[in-house]
Write a protein that holds these residues in place. Sequence first.
Motif, PDB file in Angstrom:
ATOM      1  N   VAL A 214      64.546  39.313  64.911  1.00 36.00           N
ATOM      2  CA  VAL A 214      64.238  40.670  64.466  1.00 36.00           C
ATOM      3  C   VAL A 214      62.879  41.055  65.040  1.00 36.00           C
ATOM      4  O   VAL A 214      61.965  40.233  65.077  1.00 36.00           O
ATOM      5  CB  VAL A 214      64.189  40.743  62.922  1.00 36.00           C
ATOM      6  CG1 VAL A 214      63.675  42.078  62.437  1.00 36.00           C
ATOM      7  CG2 VAL A 214      65.564  40.457  62.348  1.00 36.00           C
ATOM      8  N   SER A 215      62.758  42.301  65.499  1.00 35.16           N
ATOM      9  CA  SER A 215      61.482  42.816  65.987  1.00 35.16           C
ATOM     10  C   SER A 215      61.062  43.999  65.130  1.00 35.16           C
ATOM     11  O   SER A 215      61.900  44.808  64.728  1.00 35.16           O
ATOM     12  CB  SER A 215      61.601  43.268  67.443  1.00 35.16           C
ATOM     13  OG  SER A 215      61.945  42.181  68.262  1.00 35.16           O
ATOM     14  N   LYS A 216      59.750  44.088  64.880  1.00 34.47           N
ATOM     15  CA  LYS A 216      59.222  45.188  64.074  1.00 34.47           C
ATOM     16  C   LYS A 216      57.912  45.691  64.670  1.00 34.47           C
ATOM     17  O   LYS A 216      57.215  44.953  65.359  1.00 34.47           O
ATOM     18  CB  LYS A 216      58.993  44.734  62.631  1.00 34.47           C
ATOM     19  CG  LYS A 216      60.299  44.319  61.942  1.00 34.47           C
ATOM     20  CD  LYS A 216      60.240  44.465  60.478  1.00 34.47           C
ATOM     21  CE  LYS A 216      61.608  44.147  59.872  1.00 34.47           C
ATOM     22  NZ  LYS A 216      61.667  44.464  58.478  1.00 34.47           N
ATOM     23  N   ILE A 217      57.623  46.949  64.376  1.00 41.41           N
ATOM     24  CA  ILE A 217      56.339  47.557  64.715  1.00 41.41           C
ATOM     25  C   ILE A 217      55.557  47.665  63.412  1.00 41.41           C
ATOM     26  O   ILE A 217      56.083  48.142  62.406  1.00 41.41           O
ATOM     27  CB  ILE A 217      56.518  48.967  65.330  1.00 41.41           C
ATOM     28  CG1 ILE A 217      57.276  48.904  66.657  1.00 41.41           C
ATOM     29  CG2 ILE A 217      55.170  49.658  65.492  1.00 41.41           C
ATOM     30  CD1 ILE A 217      56.484  48.381  67.826  1.00 41.41           C
ATOM     31  N   TYR A 218      54.313  47.210  63.450  1.00 49.98           N
ATOM     32  CA  TYR A 218      53.464  47.261  62.256  1.00 49.98           C
ATOM     33  C   TYR A 218      52.228  48.088  62.594  1.00 49.98           C
ATOM     34  O   TYR A 218      51.533  47.818  63.570  1.00 49.98           O
ATOM     35  CB  TYR A 218      53.066  45.856  61.826  1.00 49.98           C
ATOM     36  CG  TYR A 218      52.276  45.847  60.545  1.00 49.98           C
ATOM     37  CD1 TYR A 218      52.913  45.779  59.317  1.00 49.98           C
ATOM     38  CD2 TYR A 218      50.884  45.932  60.557  1.00 49.98           C
ATOM     39  CE1 TYR A 218      52.193  45.785  58.131  1.00 49.98           C
ATOM     40  CE2 TYR A 218      50.155  45.935  59.381  1.00 49.98           C
ATOM     41  CZ  TYR A 218      50.816  45.861  58.173  1.00 49.98           C
ATOM     42  OH  TYR A 218      50.105  45.867  57.004  1.00 49.98           O
ATOM     43  N   ASP A 219      51.961  49.094  61.767  1.00 51.85           N
ATOM     44  CA  ASP A 219      50.821  49.996  61.945  1.00 51.85           C
ATOM     45  C   ASP A 219      49.620  49.470  61.157  1.00 51.85           C
ATOM     46  O   ASP A 219      49.663  49.400  59.931  1.00 51.85           O
ATOM     47  CB  ASP A 219      51.209  51.398  61.463  1.00 51.85           C
ATOM     48  CG  ASP A 219      50.165  52.453  61.746  1.00 51.85           C
ATOM     49  OD1 ASP A 219      49.071  52.107  62.238  1.00 51.85           O
ATOM     50  OD2 ASP A 219      50.444  53.631  61.473  1.00 51.85           O
ATOM     51  N   ILE A 220      48.559  49.119  61.851  1.00 50.24           N
ATOM     52  CA  ILE A 220      47.346  48.584  61.230  1.00 50.24           C
ATOM     53  C   ILE A 220      46.496  49.677  60.577  1.00 50.24           C
ATOM     54  O   ILE A 220      45.778  49.430  59.616  1.00 50.24           O
ATOM     55  CB  ILE A 220      46.491  47.849  62.292  1.00 50.24           C
ATOM     56  CG1 ILE A 220      47.216  46.644  62.837  1.00 50.24           C
ATOM     57  CG2 ILE A 220      45.115  47.455  61.752  1.00 50.24           C
ATOM     58  CD1 ILE A 220      47.321  45.491  61.888  1.00 50.24           C
TER      59      ILE A 220
ATOM     60  N   ASP B  13      43.406  38.348  59.151  1.00 49.83           N
ATOM     61  CA  ASP B  13      44.763  37.902  59.449  1.00 49.83           C
ATOM     62  C   ASP B  13      45.760  38.711  58.627  1.00 49.83           C
ATOM     63  O   ASP B  13      45.383  39.436  57.714  1.00 49.83           O
ATOM     64  CB  ASP B  13      44.934  36.411  59.183  1.00 49.83           C
ATOM     65  CG  ASP B  13      44.649  36.021  57.741  1.00 49.83           C
ATOM     66  OD1 ASP B  13      44.786  36.863  56.839  1.00 49.83           O
ATOM     67  OD2 ASP B  13      44.301  34.854  57.501  1.00 49.83           O
ATOM     68  N   LEU B  14      47.010  38.602  58.994  1.00 51.93           N
ATOM     69  CA  LEU B  14      48.096  39.249  58.252  1.00 51.93           C
ATOM     70  C   LEU B  14      49.221  38.246  58.065  1.00 51.93           C
ATOM     71  O   LEU B  14      49.617  37.562  59.010  1.00 51.93           O
ATOM     72  CB  LEU B  14      48.638  40.467  59.008  1.00 51.93           C
ATOM     73  CG  LEU B  14      47.790  41.724  58.964  1.00 51.93           C
ATOM     74  CD1 LEU B  14      48.314  42.760  59.955  1.00 51.93           C
ATOM     75  CD2 LEU B  14      47.768  42.302  57.560  1.00 51.93           C
TER      76      LEU B  14
ATOM     77  N   ARG C  50      42.111  50.789  53.168  1.00 50.78           N
ATOM     78  CA  ARG C  50      42.382  49.907  52.025  1.00 50.78           C
ATOM     79  C   ARG C  50      41.599  48.604  52.056  1.00 50.78           C
ATOM     80  O   ARG C  50      41.207  48.081  51.020  1.00 50.78           O
ATOM     81  CB  ARG C  50      43.880  49.577  51.965  1.00 50.78           C
ATOM     82  CG  ARG C  50      44.734  50.751  51.546  1.00 50.78           C
ATOM     83  CD  ARG C  50      46.192  50.409  51.261  1.00 50.78           C
ATOM     84  NE  ARG C  50      46.601  49.042  51.417  1.00 50.78           N
ATOM     85  CZ  ARG C  50      47.616  48.643  52.180  1.00 50.78           C
ATOM     86  NH1 ARG C  50      48.309  49.503  52.873  1.00 50.78           N
ATOM     87  NH2 ARG C  50      47.945  47.380  52.244  1.00 50.78           N
ATOM     88  N   ILE C  51      41.412  48.044  53.265  1.00 55.12           N
ATOM     89  CA  ILE C  51      40.754  46.743  53.400  1.00 55.12           C
ATOM     90  C   ILE C  51      39.681  46.869  54.489  1.00 55.12           C
ATOM     91  O   ILE C  51      39.975  46.717  55.675  1.00 55.12           O
ATOM     92  CB  ILE C  51      41.778  45.637  53.754  1.00 55.12           C
ATOM     93  CG1 ILE C  51      42.948  45.654  52.760  1.00 55.12           C
ATOM     94  CG2 ILE C  51      41.106  44.270  53.776  1.00 55.12           C
ATOM     95  CD1 ILE C  51      44.127  44.812  53.160  1.00 55.12           C
ATOM     96  N   PRO C  52      38.454  47.157  54.095  1.00 55.77           N
ATOM     97  CA  PRO C  52      37.386  47.470  55.055  1.00 55.77           C
ATOM     98  C   PRO C  52      37.179  46.450  56.176  1.00 55.77           C
ATOM     99  O   PRO C  52      36.822  46.845  57.290  1.00 55.77           O
ATOM    100  CB  PRO C  52      36.148  47.574  54.171  1.00 55.77           C
ATOM    101  CG  PRO C  52      36.681  47.971  52.832  1.00 55.77           C
ATOM    102  CD  PRO C  52      37.994  47.278  52.710  1.00 55.77           C
ATOM    103  N   ILE C  53      37.446  45.170  55.951  1.00 59.34           N
ATOM    104  CA  ILE C  53      37.228  44.162  56.991  1.00 59.34           C
ATOM    105  C   ILE C  53      38.053  44.461  58.238  1.00 59.34           C
ATOM    106  O   ILE C  53      37.665  44.123  59.357  1.00 59.34           O
ATOM    107  CB  ILE C  53      37.511  42.727  56.464  1.00 59.34           C
ATOM    108  CG1 ILE C  53      37.029  41.666  57.454  1.00 59.34           C
ATOM    109  CG2 ILE C  53      38.980  42.520  56.189  1.00 59.34           C
ATOM    110  CD1 ILE C  53      35.566  41.428  57.427  1.00 59.34           C
ATOM    111  N   PHE C  54      39.183  45.146  58.077  1.00 62.21           N
ATOM    112  CA  PHE C  54      40.049  45.468  59.219  1.00 62.21           C
ATOM    113  C   PHE C  54      39.385  46.449  60.185  1.00 62.21           C
ATOM    114  O   PHE C  54      39.791  46.544  61.340  1.00 62.21           O
ATOM    115  CB  PHE C  54      41.419  45.976  58.751  1.00 62.21           C
ATOM    116  CG  PHE C  54      42.348  44.853  58.414  1.00 62.21           C
ATOM    117  CD1 PHE C  54      43.198  44.315  59.370  1.00 62.21           C
ATOM    118  CD2 PHE C  54      42.367  44.310  57.146  1.00 62.21           C
ATOM    119  CE1 PHE C  54      44.046  43.261  59.074  1.00 62.21           C
ATOM    120  CE2 PHE C  54      43.212  43.257  56.828  1.00 62.21           C
ATOM    121  CZ  PHE C  54      44.049  42.729  57.797  1.00 62.21           C
ATOM    122  N   ASN C  55      38.344  47.161  59.750  1.00 61.59           N
ATOM    123  CA  ASN C  55      37.617  48.056  60.650  1.00 61.59           C
ATOM    124  C   ASN C  55      36.947  47.293  61.787  1.00 61.59           C
ATOM    125  O   ASN C  55      36.675  47.864  62.838  1.00 61.59           O
ATOM    126  CB  ASN C  55      36.591  48.885  59.866  1.00 61.59           C
ATOM    127  CG  ASN C  55      37.273  49.982  59.098  1.00 61.59           C
ATOM    128  OD1 ASN C  55      37.852  50.887  59.674  1.00 61.59           O
ATOM    129  ND2 ASN C  55      37.237  49.887  57.777  1.00 61.59           N
TER     130      ASN C  55
END
Length: 146
Positions: free
Chosen positions: A27-33, A71-72, A39-44
């Motif tokens: 299965v393939s998926k697209i994930y939007d960061i 990480d996710l 929501r989670i400032p570290i992702f900036n």
Amino acid sequence: MKYIFHPVRTVTALDNYMLFVEFCEGVSKIYDIKPLFERIPIFNELKENNLFYQVHVDVGGYGTIWNDKIDLAAEELYYNGTLVPSRFDGIMALGDAAQFWNIDDSTLRHAIKNGKFKCGTDITKFGKQWVITIEAMVREYGEPKH
């Protein structure tokens, strides 16, 4: 909701902070960061020094990772990603199937040799790699054991 582990096989960073994620079960998926930036400032931090493009699969396929802080999980990517339809949906490498169903690789090879799976319908070989349909695995071994 019961979560089933869906190991990540590959991840590719796309433009506009999107990830293309391929899971071991085909299965393939697209994930939007982008929603994570609020929501989670570290992702900036992914916006700095092209860090976003340095994503890779965590050991064991448990998710994706950028560094020691970001990480996710595979579950987040799988359950919140958008499905990308493909002709290859529903097939997986024989080794991945063995791992996914928690059976020995040789068990599947013997099943193929003994005619348990129909060539061209349930299984096929691409070069040196066998691939098998998830439908055939479920039919013969039930739902995955992981």
